[in-house]
Design a protein around this motif. Sequence first.
Motif, mmCIF file in Angstrom:
data_model
loop_
_atom_site.group_PDB
_atom_site.id
_atom_site.type_symbol
_atom_site.label_atom_id
_atom_site.label_comp_id
_atom_site.label_asym_id
_atom_site.label_seq_id
_atom_site.Cartn_x
_atom_site.Cartn_y
_atom_site.Cartn_z
ATOM 1 N N VAL A 33 24.733 71.003 78.399
ATOM 2 C CA VAL A 33 25.066 69.702 77.806
ATOM 3 C C VAL A 33 26.235 69.102 78.578
ATOM 4 O O VAL A 33 27.217 69.774 78.865
ATOM 5 C CB VAL A 33 25.445 69.850 76.314
ATOM 6 N N ASP A 34 26.117 67.829 78.913
ATOM 7 C CA ASP A 34 27.201 67.078 79.541
ATOM 8 C C ASP A 34 27.653 66.026 78.534
ATOM 9 O O ASP A 34 26.949 65.056 78.276
ATOM 10 C CB ASP A 34 26.712 66.427 80.831
ATOM 11 N N HIS A 35 28.825 66.233 77.943
ATOM 12 C CA HIS A 35 29.301 65.335 76.895
ATOM 13 C C HIS A 35 29.675 63.948 77.429
ATOM 14 O O HIS A 35 29.683 62.982 76.686
ATOM 15 C CB HIS A 35 30.513 65.950 76.188
ATOM 16 N N HIS A 36 29.990 63.866 78.712
ATOM 17 C CA HIS A 36 30.429 62.595 79.293
ATOM 18 C C HIS A 36 29.264 61.743 79.788
ATOM 19 O O HIS A 36 29.448 60.580 80.094
ATOM 20 C CB HIS A 36 31.381 62.857 80.454
ATOM 21 N N ARG A 37 28.081 62.322 79.890
ATOM 22 C CA ARG A 37 26.947 61.624 80.477
ATOM 23 C C ARG A 37 26.369 60.598 79.515
ATOM 24 O O ARG A 37 26.237 60.848 78.326
ATOM 25 C CB ARG A 37 25.869 62.646 80.839
ATOM 26 N N ARG A 38 26.036 59.425 80.068
ATOM 27 C CA ARG A 38 25.374 58.371 79.303
ATOM 28 C C ARG A 38 24.068 58.028 79.999
ATOM 29 O O ARG A 38 23.960 58.139 81.219
ATOM 30 C CB ARG A 38 26.254 57.127 79.235
ATOM 31 N N ASN A 39 23.108 57.577 79.234
ATOM 32 C CA ASN A 39 21.821 57.199 79.796
ATOM 33 C C ASN A 39 21.868 55.736 80.189
ATOM 34 O O ASN A 39 22.046 54.863 79.351
ATOM 35 C CB ASN A 39 20.709 57.430 78.776
ATOM 36 N N SER A 40 21.711 55.495 81.486
ATOM 37 C CA SER A 40 21.752 54.110 81.962
ATOM 38 C C SER A 40 20.367 53.477 81.966
ATOM 39 O O SER A 40 20.236 52.270 81.832
ATOM 40 C CB SER A 40 22.360 54.047 83.357
ATOM 41 N N SER A 41 19.315 54.278 82.127
ATOM 42 C CA SER A 41 17.970 53.712 82.150
ATOM 43 C C SER A 41 17.097 54.369 81.090
ATOM 44 O O SER A 41 17.251 55.552 80.769
ATOM 45 C CB SER A 41 17.328 53.905 83.528
ATOM 46 N N LEU A 42 16.174 53.606 80.577
ATOM 47 C CA LEU A 42 15.247 54.094 79.563
ATOM 48 C C LEU A 42 14.261 55.096 80.170
ATOM 49 O O LEU A 42 13.885 56.074 79.523
ATOM 50 C CB LEU A 42 14.494 52.913 78.944
ATOM 51 N N GLU A 43 13.891 54.869 81.425
ATOM 52 C CA GLU A 43 12.943 55.764 82.094
ATOM 53 C C GLU A 43 13.520 57.170 82.257
ATOM 54 O O GLU A 43 12.864 58.170 81.963
ATOM 55 C CB GLU A 43 12.577 55.187 83.464
ATOM 56 N N GLY A 44 14.777 57.265 82.700
ATOM 57 C CA GLY A 44 15.436 58.561 82.845
ATOM 58 C C GLY A 44 15.625 59.259 81.511
ATOM 59 O O GLY A 44 15.472 60.482 81.397
ATOM 60 N N PHE A 45 15.942 58.473 80.490
ATOM 61 C CA PHE A 45 16.097 59.012 79.144
ATOM 62 C C PHE A 45 14.784 59.620 78.649
ATOM 63 O O PHE A 45 14.760 60.734 78.125
ATOM 64 C CB PHE A 45 16.556 57.884 78.205
ATOM 65 N N GLN A 46 13.690 58.906 78.859
ATOM 66 C CA GLN A 46 12.393 59.384 78.387
ATOM 67 C C GLN A 46 11.931 60.630 79.146
ATOM 68 O O GLN A 46 11.353 61.543 78.545
ATOM 69 C CB GLN A 46 11.347 58.277 78.495
ATOM 70 N N THR A 47 12.186 60.698 80.454
ATOM 71 C CA THR A 47 11.777 61.883 81.212
ATOM 72 C C THR A 47 12.562 63.119 80.766
ATOM 73 O O THR A 47 11.988 64.198 80.620
ATOM 74 C CB THR A 47 11.969 61.685 82.723
ATOM 75 N N ASN A 48 13.859 62.953 80.519
ATOM 76 C CA ASN A 48 14.664 64.094 80.078
ATOM 77 C C ASN A 48 14.306 64.526 78.663
ATOM 78 O O ASN A 48 14.301 65.722 78.356
ATOM 79 C CB ASN A 48 16.156 63.775 80.185
ATOM 80 N N VAL A 49 14.000 63.573 77.799
ATOM 81 C CA VAL A 49 13.574 63.913 76.439
ATOM 82 C C VAL A 49 12.244 64.669 76.493
ATOM 83 O O VAL A 49 12.049 65.659 75.780
ATOM 84 C CB VAL A 49 13.467 62.647 75.555
ATOM 85 N N GLN A 50 11.355 64.223 77.375
ATOM 86 C CA GLN A 50 10.064 64.907 77.512
ATOM 87 C C GLN A 50 10.254 66.329 78.045
ATOM 88 O O GLN A 50 9.590 67.263 77.597
ATOM 89 C CB GLN A 50 9.140 64.108 78.446
ATOM 90 N N ARG A 51 11.185 66.511 78.982
ATOM 91 C CA ARG A 51 11.481 67.860 79.503
ATOM 92 C C ARG A 51 12.019 68.756 78.392
ATOM 93 O O ARG A 51 11.654 69.928 78.284
ATOM 94 C CB ARG A 51 12.489 67.776 80.648
ATOM 95 N N LEU A 52 12.902 68.213 77.569
ATOM 96 C CA LEU A 52 13.449 68.994 76.462
ATOM 97 C C LEU A 52 12.367 69.360 75.445
ATOM 98 O O LEU A 52 12.364 70.474 74.903
ATOM 99 C CB LEU A 52 14.570 68.223 75.764
ATOM 100 N N LYS A 53 11.451 68.429 75.179
ATOM 101 C CA LYS A 53 10.385 68.713 74.217
ATOM 102 C C LYS A 53 9.451 69.802 74.728
ATOM 103 O O LYS A 53 9.042 70.682 73.961
ATOM 104 C CB LYS A 53 9.600 67.432 73.906
ATOM 105 N N THR A 54 9.107 69.778 76.013
ATOM 106 C CA THR A 54 8.242 70.826 76.559
ATOM 107 C C THR A 54 8.966 72.176 76.559
ATOM 108 O O THR A 54 8.353 73.211 76.281
ATOM 109 C CB THR A 54 7.778 70.497 77.981
ATOM 110 N N TYR A 55 10.259 72.166 76.847
ATOM 111 C CA TYR A 55 11.040 73.408 76.807
ATOM 112 C C TYR A 55 11.130 73.957 75.387
ATOM 113 O O TYR A 55 10.983 75.155 75.158
ATOM 114 C CB TYR A 55 12.445 73.157 77.368
ATOM 115 N N LYS A 56 11.339 73.059 74.434
ATOM 116 C CA LYS A 56 11.445 73.471 73.027
ATOM 117 C C LYS A 56 10.120 74.042 72.534
ATOM 118 O O LYS A 56 10.090 74.990 71.740
ATOM 119 C CB LYS A 56 11.864 72.269 72.178
ATOM 120 N N ALA A 57 9.000 73.483 73.013
ATOM 121 C CA ALA A 57 7.686 73.986 72.599
ATOM 122 C C ALA A 57 7.428 75.388 73.145
ATOM 123 O O ALA A 57 6.788 76.212 72.489
ATOM 124 C CB ALA A 57 6.592 73.031 73.060
ATOM 125 N N LYS A 58 7.927 75.674 74.334
ATOM 126 C CA LYS A 58 7.706 76.976 74.956
ATOM 127 C C LYS A 58 8.771 78.003 74.597
ATOM 128 O O LYS A 58 8.636 79.174 74.916
ATOM 129 C CB LYS A 58 7.650 76.830 76.469
#
Length: 190
Positions: free
Chosen positions: A105-130
Amino acid sequence: MYMQVRAENEESDDDVFGSSIEFLAEKKEMERRYDEFKARLEKLSANASGSVSRDHEPIIEVIVIAGLQTLKYNMKVRAGKGFSLKELKATGIAKKLTPTTGISVDHHRRNSSLEGFQTNVQRLKTYKAKLVIFSRRACKVKVVDSSLEELATATQVMGHFLLIVHKKPTIELVKVLEDMKSFRAYDKLR
């Protein structure tokens, strides 16, 4: 021969350094404390190696996708420092659970683009499923822990998980037609 004569007001060596009996007692006390400390460290390392609790360091780590900043490199992606708090909130992962499940976790990081936010959320969801979480105690199963069927089929994965795949742009070849040859871009723009 030359002999030194000590004045009566000077202190003797025993007074300055203490008696040898006191020195030996202090030395034995220091050795005892050192042995206790060494035994405590060995006990901690033995417990850590055979532990199945959630307080140990994870073997696997999920990599964040972060975009590069300048105009020259902004179409490329790199491995980031950690997921933002908004990305964790969107996937429903608790912040306290991240250090033990291999999510940085990077507490200082902010999401500047919606596309990057969605790709990282999708990565987290696939990791959480596995992800398979073992319970600390067999008698007390929590909501976060995995089911018995998942525990039976679980395999250990080491290293980085969900590596970043750099996609190359695809080029589509098209036959040049007569209207493309006769097209003049300069005239069209004027």
